[in-house]
Design an enzyme around this catalytic site. Structure first.
Site, PDB file in Angstrom:
ATOM      1  N   LYS A  12      44.556  83.356  46.680  1.00  0.00           N
ATOM      2  CA  LYS A  12      43.482  84.352  46.726  1.00  0.00           C
ATOM      3  C   LYS A  12      42.139  83.665  46.599  1.00  0.00           C
ATOM      4  O   LYS A  12      42.014  82.549  46.084  1.00  0.00           O
ATOM      5  CB  LYS A  12      43.661  85.401  45.619  1.00  0.00           C
ATOM      6  N   PRO A  97      46.476  74.970  45.830  1.00  0.00           N
ATOM      7  CA  PRO A  97      46.013  73.959  44.863  1.00  0.00           C
ATOM      8  C   PRO A  97      46.397  74.327  43.429  1.00  0.00           C
ATOM      9  O   PRO A  97      46.345  75.496  43.036  1.00  0.00           O
ATOM     10  CB  PRO A  97      44.496  73.975  45.043  1.00  0.00           C
ATOM     11  N   VAL A  98      46.784  73.316  42.660  1.00  0.00           N
ATOM     12  CA  VAL A  98      47.199  73.514  41.269  1.00  0.00           C
ATOM     13  C   VAL A  98      45.955  73.552  40.375  1.00  0.00           C
ATOM     14  O   VAL A  98      45.080  72.691  40.489  1.00  0.00           O
ATOM     15  CB  VAL A  98      48.149  72.371  40.826  1.00  0.00           C
ATOM     16  N   GLY A 100      43.450  75.402  40.518  1.00  0.00           N
ATOM     17  CA  GLY A 100      42.306  75.347  41.414  1.00  0.00           C
ATOM     18  C   GLY A 100      41.516  76.626  41.539  1.00  0.00           C
ATOM     19  O   GLY A 100      40.634  76.720  42.383  1.00  0.00           O
ATOM     20  N   GLY A 101      41.838  77.664  40.749  1.00  0.00           N
ATOM     21  CA  GLY A 101      41.098  78.916  40.862  1.00  0.00           C
ATOM     22  C   GLY A 101      41.533  79.784  42.017  1.00  0.00           C
ATOM     23  O   GLY A 101      40.819  80.706  42.412  1.00  0.00           O
ATOM     24  N   MET A 102      42.724  79.517  42.594  1.00  0.00           N
ATOM     25  CA  MET A 102      43.236  80.301  43.713  1.00  0.00           C
ATOM     26  C   MET A 102      44.532  81.030  43.358  1.00  0.00           C
ATOM     27  O   MET A 102      45.252  81.506  44.235  1.00  0.00           O
ATOM     28  CB  MET A 102      43.441  79.420  44.942  1.00  0.00           C
ATOM     29  N   ALA A 103      44.823  81.115  42.062  1.00  0.00           N
ATOM     30  CA  ALA A 103      45.970  81.883  41.544  1.00  0.00           C
ATOM     31  C   ALA A 103      47.318  81.346  42.019  1.00  0.00           C
ATOM     32  O   ALA A 103      48.255  82.107  42.234  1.00  0.00           O
ATOM     33  CB  ALA A 103      45.842  83.366  41.894  1.00  0.00           C
ATOM     34  N   GLY A 104      47.439  80.019  42.118  1.00  0.00           N
ATOM     35  CA  GLY A 104      48.710  79.438  42.541  1.00  0.00           C
ATOM     36  C   GLY A 104      49.842  79.716  41.570  1.00  0.00           C
ATOM     37  O   GLY A 104      50.958  80.075  41.985  1.00  0.00           O
ATOM     38  N   SER A 106      49.978  82.182  39.373  1.00  0.00           N
ATOM     39  CA  SER A 106      50.219  83.616  39.422  1.00  0.00           C
ATOM     40  C   SER A 106      51.024  83.985  40.663  1.00  0.00           C
ATOM     41  O   SER A 106      51.920  84.844  40.611  1.00  0.00           O
ATOM     42  CB  SER A 106      48.887  84.372  39.426  1.00  0.00           C
ATOM     43  N   ASP A 139      46.176  87.907  37.227  1.00  0.00           N
ATOM     44  CA  ASP A 139      46.130  87.767  38.681  1.00  0.00           C
ATOM     45  C   ASP A 139      47.476  88.016  39.350  1.00  0.00           C
ATOM     46  O   ASP A 139      47.551  88.067  40.584  1.00  0.00           O
ATOM     47  CB  ASP A 139      45.658  86.352  39.068  1.00  0.00           C
TER      48      ASP A 139
END
Length: 298
Positions: A12, A97-98, A100-104, A106, A139
């Protein structure tokens, strides 16, 4: 019971992240406009004697394989609710990305929940799965539903919103950023100030629905960006490199340190990604479009 179930789940980007003051429970009220993007993890659940997790892909060595992994916690939570043992092997193909602020993480939790539900033949109602997602993390519900949504509360109470198609470039930084650390820095930076009650921007929601990248570029906002830049000042160079290469707008994705660049079309995306890669300000780049479907059984 099936032999194996694979679920694909999207990353996300937050096109708006308005953050309120810290609540007594330590969380922050949010107005969080989520967009799912076409960058995915895949989680495969297979029957096993006990609960195990493996991971492959970029930065797989940074993914915990014990019970702190959200995928493992999802399997345990679902099994507990169903009154069965969490006998499953979960394999994560990691592309998001781990840290990384992209909810991986979650995303993996939502994918594991859906995969285990199918593997075990539980047929849990969608609203119950969403409630379990909310127990796992703020998230996780959006990772299950995907598309575009406004999240309020701590981000877990979702309302779908309309969204046209947009093109993105994501630049992955070296190392991760801890979401709790970024929120602590937000609290430090806003101490002694009046933090407004977070509200979704009507202009941003209209731009999102219109599919107009120029309108969306003018309204992108991330209340956590100053905190992320305070902890990782080098991200400012990445943001500047992308804008200098022609991105319409740039922002830190969520709590960072991945940075997101809104571009006009696929041709612009390729140009911006090449310039970012050549700039030496990031480790890797990814091209994506939004919105993308939520967790999906393949």
């Amino acid at each position: 019971m099936s032999d194996a179930i694979t679920v694909r789940v999207p990353a996300k980007v937050n096109v708006q992240l308005a953050v309120g003051a810290a609540r007594p429970d330590g969380f922050h009220d949010l107005a969080n406009v989520f967009l799912a993007v076409s960058l995915h993890d895949e989680v495969t659940a297979t029957p096993a004697a006990g609960l195990t997790v493996t991971c492959a892909g970029p930065d797989a060595d940074k993914v915990p394989l014990d019970r702190t992994n959200l995928a493992a916690r999802a399997a345990e939570l679902l099994a507990e609710r169903a009154g069965i043992a969490p006998d499953v092997h979960l394999h994560i193909e990691k592309r998001i990305p781990v840290a990384g602020g992209m909810a991986g993480g979650s995303a993996d939790g939502a994918a594991a929940l859906l995969a285990c539900d199918a593997l075990w033949g539980l047929k849990t109602p969608a609203e119950d799965l969403l409630a379990l997602c909310a127990e796992l993390g703020s998230d996780v519900p959006f990772s299950l539903v995907g598309g575009a949504a406004l999240g309020v509360g701590r981000g877990e109470i979702l309302t779908p919103v309309a969204a046209g198609t947009f093109h993105w470039v994501f630049a992955v930084a070296d190392g991760g950023l801890s979401t709790p650390a970024v929120f602590r820095e937000f609290d430090r930076l806003t101490a002694g100030t009046e933090v407004p009650v977070p509200q979704a921007s009507p202009a941003l929601l209209a731009a999102l629905a219109s599919g107009d990248p120029d309108a969306l570029a003018a309204t992108l906002a991330n209340g956590l960006q100053p905190a992320a830049l305070s902890l990782r000042p080098s991200l400012a160079d990445t943001l500047a490199a992308g804008v200098g290469a022609g991105a319409l707008a740039a922002l830190v994705s969520g709590s960072g340190p991945t940075t997101a660049f809104l571009v006009r079309d696929a041709e612009s995306a390729a140009k911006v990604a090449a310039a970012l890669a050549a700039s030496g300000t990031c480790r890797s780049t990814h091209l994506a479009t939004s919105p993308a479907p939520g967790a999906t059984v393949l």
